[in-house]
Design a protein around this motif. Structure first.
Motif, PDB file in Angstrom:
ATOM      1  N   LYS A 107       0.813  -1.216   0.000  1.00 31.35           N
ATOM      2  CA  LYS A 107       0.000   0.000   0.000  1.00 31.35           C
ATOM      3  C   LYS A 107       0.848   1.267   0.000  1.00 31.35           C
ATOM      4  O   LYS A 107       0.359   2.339  -0.402  1.00 31.35           O
ATOM      5  CB  LYS A 107      -0.945  -0.003   1.202  1.00 31.35           C
ATOM      6  N   LEU A 108       2.098   1.180   0.432  1.00 33.28           N
ATOM      7  CA  LEU A 108       2.984   2.349   0.368  1.00 33.28           C
ATOM      8  C   LEU A 108       3.140   2.822  -1.071  1.00 33.28           C
ATOM      9  O   LEU A 108       3.279   4.014  -1.335  1.00 33.28           O
ATOM     10  CB  LEU A 108       4.369   2.005   0.927  1.00 33.28           C
ATOM     11  N   TRP A 109       3.111   1.868  -1.991  1.00 33.36           N
ATOM     12  CA  TRP A 109       3.431   2.094  -3.399  1.00 33.36           C
ATOM     13  C   TRP A 109       2.365   2.954  -4.085  1.00 33.36           C
ATOM     14  O   TRP A 109       2.688   3.856  -4.848  1.00 33.36           O
ATOM     15  CB  TRP A 109       3.546   0.742  -4.070  1.00 33.36           C
ATOM     16  N   HIS A 110       1.107   2.634  -3.844  1.00 32.02           N
ATOM     17  CA  HIS A 110       0.006   3.409  -4.426  1.00 32.02           C
ATOM     18  C   HIS A 110      -1.136   3.411  -3.413  1.00 32.02           C
ATOM     19  O   HIS A 110      -2.011   2.544  -3.448  1.00 32.02           O
ATOM     20  CB  HIS A 110      -0.464   2.798  -5.745  1.00 32.02           C
ATOM     21  N   PRO A 111      -1.133   4.371  -2.491  1.00 29.46           N
ATOM     22  CA  PRO A 111      -2.114   4.360  -1.398  1.00 29.46           C
ATOM     23  C   PRO A 111      -3.560   4.534  -1.829  1.00 29.46           C
ATOM     24  O   PRO A 111      -4.469   4.240  -1.061  1.00 29.46           O
ATOM     25  CB  PRO A 111      -1.656   5.529  -0.511  1.00 29.46           C
ATOM     26  N   ARG A 112      -3.795   4.967  -3.057  1.00 29.87           N
ATOM     27  CA  ARG A 112      -5.162   5.180  -3.535  1.00 29.87           C
ATOM     28  C   ARG A 112      -5.679   4.030  -4.399  1.00 29.87           C
ATOM     29  O   ARG A 112      -6.822   4.055  -4.842  1.00 29.87           O
ATOM     30  CB  ARG A 112      -5.247   6.483  -4.324  1.00 29.87           C
ATOM     31  N   ALA A 113      -4.845   3.016  -4.621  1.00 26.60           N
ATOM     32  CA  ALA A 113      -5.264   1.938  -5.526  1.00 26.60           C
ATOM     33  C   ALA A 113      -4.882   0.534  -5.062  1.00 26.60           C
ATOM     34  O   ALA A 113      -5.523  -0.427  -5.462  1.00 26.60           O
ATOM     35  CB  ALA A 113      -4.694   2.174  -6.924  1.00 26.60           C
ATOM     36  N   HIS A 114      -3.860   0.392  -4.236  1.00 26.76           N
ATOM     37  CA  HIS A 114      -3.403  -0.934  -3.837  1.00 26.76           C
ATOM     38  C   HIS A 114      -4.142  -1.408  -2.588  1.00 26.76           C
ATOM     39  O   HIS A 114      -4.219  -0.693  -1.585  1.00 26.76           O
ATOM     40  CB  HIS A 114      -1.904  -0.912  -3.558  1.00 26.76           C
ATOM     41  N   ILE A 135      -2.033 -10.098  -6.090  1.00 28.59           N
ATOM     42  CA  ILE A 135      -2.349  -8.728  -5.694  1.00 28.59           C
ATOM     43  C   ILE A 135      -3.815  -8.400  -5.969  1.00 28.59           C
ATOM     44  O   ILE A 135      -4.459  -9.022  -6.816  1.00 28.59           O
ATOM     45  CB  ILE A 135      -1.426  -7.711  -6.401  1.00 28.59           C
ATOM     46  N   GLU A 136      -4.311  -7.422  -5.225  1.00 26.60           N
ATOM     47  CA  GLU A 136      -5.627  -6.850  -5.487  1.00 26.60           C
ATOM     48  C   GLU A 136      -5.444  -5.343  -5.540  1.00 26.60           C
ATOM     49  O   GLU A 136      -4.820  -4.751  -4.651  1.00 26.60           O
ATOM     50  CB  GLU A 136      -6.632  -7.238  -4.389  1.00 26.60           C
ATOM     51  N   GLU A 137      -5.990  -4.735  -6.596  1.00 24.99           N
ATOM     52  CA  GLU A 137      -5.809  -3.299  -6.770  1.00 24.99           C
ATOM     53  C   GLU A 137      -6.852  -2.754  -7.739  1.00 24.99           C
ATOM     54  O   GLU A 137      -7.552  -3.507  -8.419  1.00 24.99           O
ATOM     55  CB  GLU A 137      -4.414  -3.003  -7.308  1.00 24.99           C
ATOM     56  N   TYR A 138      -6.923  -1.435  -7.766  1.00 23.48           N
ATOM     57  CA  TYR A 138      -7.761  -0.748  -8.744  1.00 23.48           C
ATOM     58  C   TYR A 138      -6.895  -0.273  -9.900  1.00 23.48           C
ATOM     59  O   TYR A 138      -5.794   0.231  -9.718  1.00 23.48           O
ATOM     60  CB  TYR A 138      -8.426   0.479  -8.114  1.00 23.48           C
ATOM     61  N   LEU A 139      -7.434  -0.433 -11.105  1.00 20.10           N
ATOM     62  CA  LEU A 139      -6.911   0.238 -12.293  1.00 20.10           C
ATOM     63  C   LEU A 139      -8.039   1.124 -12.771  1.00 20.10           C
ATOM     64  O   LEU A 139      -9.038   0.630 -13.312  1.00 20.10           O
ATOM     65  CB  LEU A 139      -6.497  -0.755 -13.373  1.00 20.10           C
ATOM     66  N   GLY A 140      -7.911   2.423 -12.535  1.00 16.96           N
ATOM     67  CA  GLY A 140      -9.062   3.281 -12.732  1.00 16.96           C
ATOM     68  C   GLY A 140     -10.108   2.903 -11.705  1.00 16.96           C
ATOM     69  O   GLY A 140      -9.830   2.807 -10.513  1.00 16.96           O
ATOM     70  N   SER A 141     -11.331   2.619 -12.151  1.00 13.77           N
ATOM     71  CA  SER A 141     -12.400   2.187 -11.251  1.00 13.77           C
ATOM     72  C   SER A 141     -12.598   0.679 -11.260  1.00 13.77           C
ATOM     73  O   SER A 141     -13.485   0.166 -10.563  1.00 13.77           O
ATOM     74  CB  SER A 141     -13.718   2.868 -11.643  1.00 13.77           C
ATOM     75  N   ALA A 142     -11.802  -0.042 -12.037  1.00 16.04           N
ATOM     76  CA  ALA A 142     -11.928  -1.495 -12.128  1.00 16.04           C
ATOM     77  C   ALA A 142     -11.108  -2.158 -11.036  1.00 16.04           C
ATOM     78  O   ALA A 142      -9.927  -1.841 -10.848  1.00 16.04           O
ATOM     79  CB  ALA A 142     -11.465  -1.980 -13.500  1.00 16.04           C
ATOM     80  N   ALA A 226     -11.532 -13.282 -22.063  1.00 15.22           N
ATOM     81  CA  ALA A 226     -10.506 -12.495 -21.389  1.00 15.22           C
ATOM     82  C   ALA A 226     -10.415 -11.082 -21.963  1.00 15.22           C
ATOM     83  O   ALA A 226     -10.149 -10.118 -21.240  1.00 15.22           O
ATOM     84  CB  ALA A 226      -9.150 -13.189 -21.499  1.00 15.22           C
ATOM     85  N   ALA A 227     -10.641 -10.958 -23.266  1.00 14.23           N
ATOM     86  CA  ALA A 227     -10.539  -9.649 -23.908  1.00 14.23           C
ATOM     87  C   ALA A 227     -11.515  -8.647 -23.311  1.00 14.23           C
ATOM     88  O   ALA A 227     -11.234  -7.441 -23.258  1.00 14.23           O
ATOM     89  CB  ALA A 227     -10.770  -9.788 -25.407  1.00 14.23           C
ATOM     90  N   ARG A 228     -12.658  -9.131 -22.848  1.00 15.16           N
ATOM     91  CA  ARG A 228     -13.655  -8.228 -22.278  1.00 15.16           C
ATOM     92  C   ARG A 228     -13.273  -7.771 -20.871  1.00 15.16           C
ATOM     93  O   ARG A 228     -13.917  -6.885 -20.312  1.00 15.16           O
ATOM     94  CB  ARG A 228     -15.021  -8.915 -22.255  1.00 15.16           C
ATOM     95  N   GLN A 229     -12.244  -8.379 -20.290  1.00 16.06           N
ATOM     96  CA  GLN A 229     -11.841  -8.051 -18.927  1.00 16.06           C
ATOM     97  C   GLN A 229     -10.496  -7.334 -18.870  1.00 16.06           C
ATOM     98  O   GLN A 229      -9.947  -7.128 -17.793  1.00 16.06           O
ATOM     99  CB  GLN A 229     -11.803  -9.329 -18.087  1.00 16.06           C
ATOM    100  N   LEU A 230      -9.966  -6.956 -20.016  1.00 16.10           N
ATOM    101  CA  LEU A 230      -8.690  -6.263 -20.043  1.00 16.10           C
ATOM    102  C   LEU A 230      -8.827  -4.853 -19.481  1.00 16.10           C
ATOM    103  O   LEU A 230      -9.875  -4.216 -19.611  1.00 16.10           O
ATOM    104  CB  LEU A 230      -8.174  -6.179 -21.480  1.00 16.10           C
ATOM    105  N   PRO A 231      -7.774  -4.329 -18.857  1.00 15.73           N
ATOM    106  CA  PRO A 231      -7.832  -2.951 -18.379  1.00 15.73           C
ATOM    107  C   PRO A 231      -7.832  -1.966 -19.535  1.00 15.73           C
ATOM    108  O   PRO A 231      -7.369  -2.279 -20.642  1.00 15.73           O
ATOM    109  CB  PRO A 231      -6.549  -2.823 -17.549  1.00 15.73           C
TER     110      PRO A 231
END
Length: 259
Positions: A107-114, A135-142, A226-231
C-alpha cells in the motif's frame, strides 16, 4: 464489498517500522504523461513489439516513451517513463523482493489503488524472480485480482549480458482467480546523472492472452472472454505513472532504513 480488501491504512496498520512512509497524498501526474493522454492512441508502428523488447537496452530513447495504442497483430501496448532523482536501479531490485510479502508494504506504493499483496508460495522477503505475487488493486475504477509471475529477463528476450548496471523487472501478468494470463511487462531501470529512470512497457490482450498450461483449443475459447476483462490502456498508463513516481519520492529513505 464483502470479501474485498480495503484501501489505505486502518486501525493499527501504521504501527510498523515503515508505517511512517504511508502517505495518501500523491503528486500530480508528470507533464509528459499528461501530454501522452492528450495525444490519445499512437500509431502501431511507433510502438514497441514484444519480440523487440531487447531494444529497451539500447542507448537513447524510443519513438514512444509515453503513450499507448493497439498493435497490428492484436492487443495493445503501453509505455511509461519515470524520472527518479536520487534513486538507483538496485533500490528497485530490492523493493520488488521486499514489498510482496506484506499488504501494508504494498500500500505504500500506491495508497489510492493498492489493496492487498502476498506471495503465492506463502514465503517472506527475498528474491522475486521465479515467484508469483497475488495482488488486489484498482486500475481506474476497475477492481482486479491479479497474479504476477516474475521471470528472468532472458525469458523476455533481454540478455543478461547487456543489462549491466541497470535492472530489468520482467513478468507474466494474469488472473489470480482463473488460470488465464493476459499480458507481459518489463520495467527497465537504468542509471542517469540525477539518479535513475524507469522505462515501463506493457503488452496486453490479443495474442498475449493464454490459458496457463493450456492448449490451442482452450486458448481459442478463453481469448474472447478475457478480452472483455482487459484494463483500459489509459488507466494502465495513469496507474503506472502514479505508483512509480510516488514510490520513487521516498524509496531512497526507505531503502536506507530497511534495505
Amino acid at each position: 464489498m464483502a470479501g474485498r480488501a480495503y484501501l489505505g491504512y486502518r486501525g493499527d496498520d501504521g504501527a510498523t517500522e515503515y508505517g511512517g512512509f504511508f502517505n495518501p497524498e500523491m503528486a500530480a501526474l508528470p507533464t509528459h504523461v499528461v501530454d501522452a493522454l492528450h495525444h490519445g492512441p499512437q500509431a502501431d508502428q511507433t510502438l514497441l513489439e514484444l519480440d523487440g523488447a531487447a531494444e529497451l537496452l539500447d542507448d537513447g530513447y524510443q519513438q514512444t516513451e509515453n503513450g499507448y495504442g493497439h498493435l497490428a497483430g492484436g492487443g495493445f501496448q503501453v509505455s511509461v517513463r519515470t524520472d527518479m532523482p536520487g534513486v538507483t536501479p538496485g533500490m528497485w531490485a530490492w523493493w520488488f523482493g521486499w514489498h510482496g510479502s506484506e499488504t501494508r508494504r504494498y500500500k505504500l506504493w500506491h495508497p489510492r489503488a493498492h489493496a492487498s499483496a502476498r506471495w503465492a508460495d506463502g514465503g517472506g522477503d527475498g528474491s522475486y524472480v521465479g515467484r508469483t505475487s497475488l495482488i488486489e488493486e484498482y486500475l481506474g475504477s476497475a477492481y482486479l485480482k491479479g497474479a504476477i509471475r516474475f521471470i528472468t529477463p532472458d525469458q523476455m528476450g533481454l540478455p543478461q549480458s547487456r543489462i549491466g548496471d541497470s535492472v530489468a523487472v520482467c513478468a507474466r501478468l494474469g488472473s489470480s482467480e482463473v488460470p488465464v494470463d493476459i499480458g507481459w511487462f518489463v520495467h527497465h531501470v537504468r542509471p542517469t546523472a540525477e539518479g535513475a529512470e524507469m522505462r515501463s512497457r506493457f503488452w496486453m490482450g490479443g495474442p498475449y492472452v493464454g490459458v496457463r498450461h493450456g492448449n490451442l483449443l482452450a486458448n481459442s475459447l478463453v481469448r474472447p472472454v478475457a478480452a472483455r476483462q482487459l484494463p483500459d490502456p489509459r488507466d494502465l498508463l495513469v496507474h503506472c505513472a502514479q505508483e512509480m513516481n510516488h514510490l520513487a519520492g521516498f524509496l531512497p529513505d526507505l531503502h536506507a532504513r530497511f534495505g
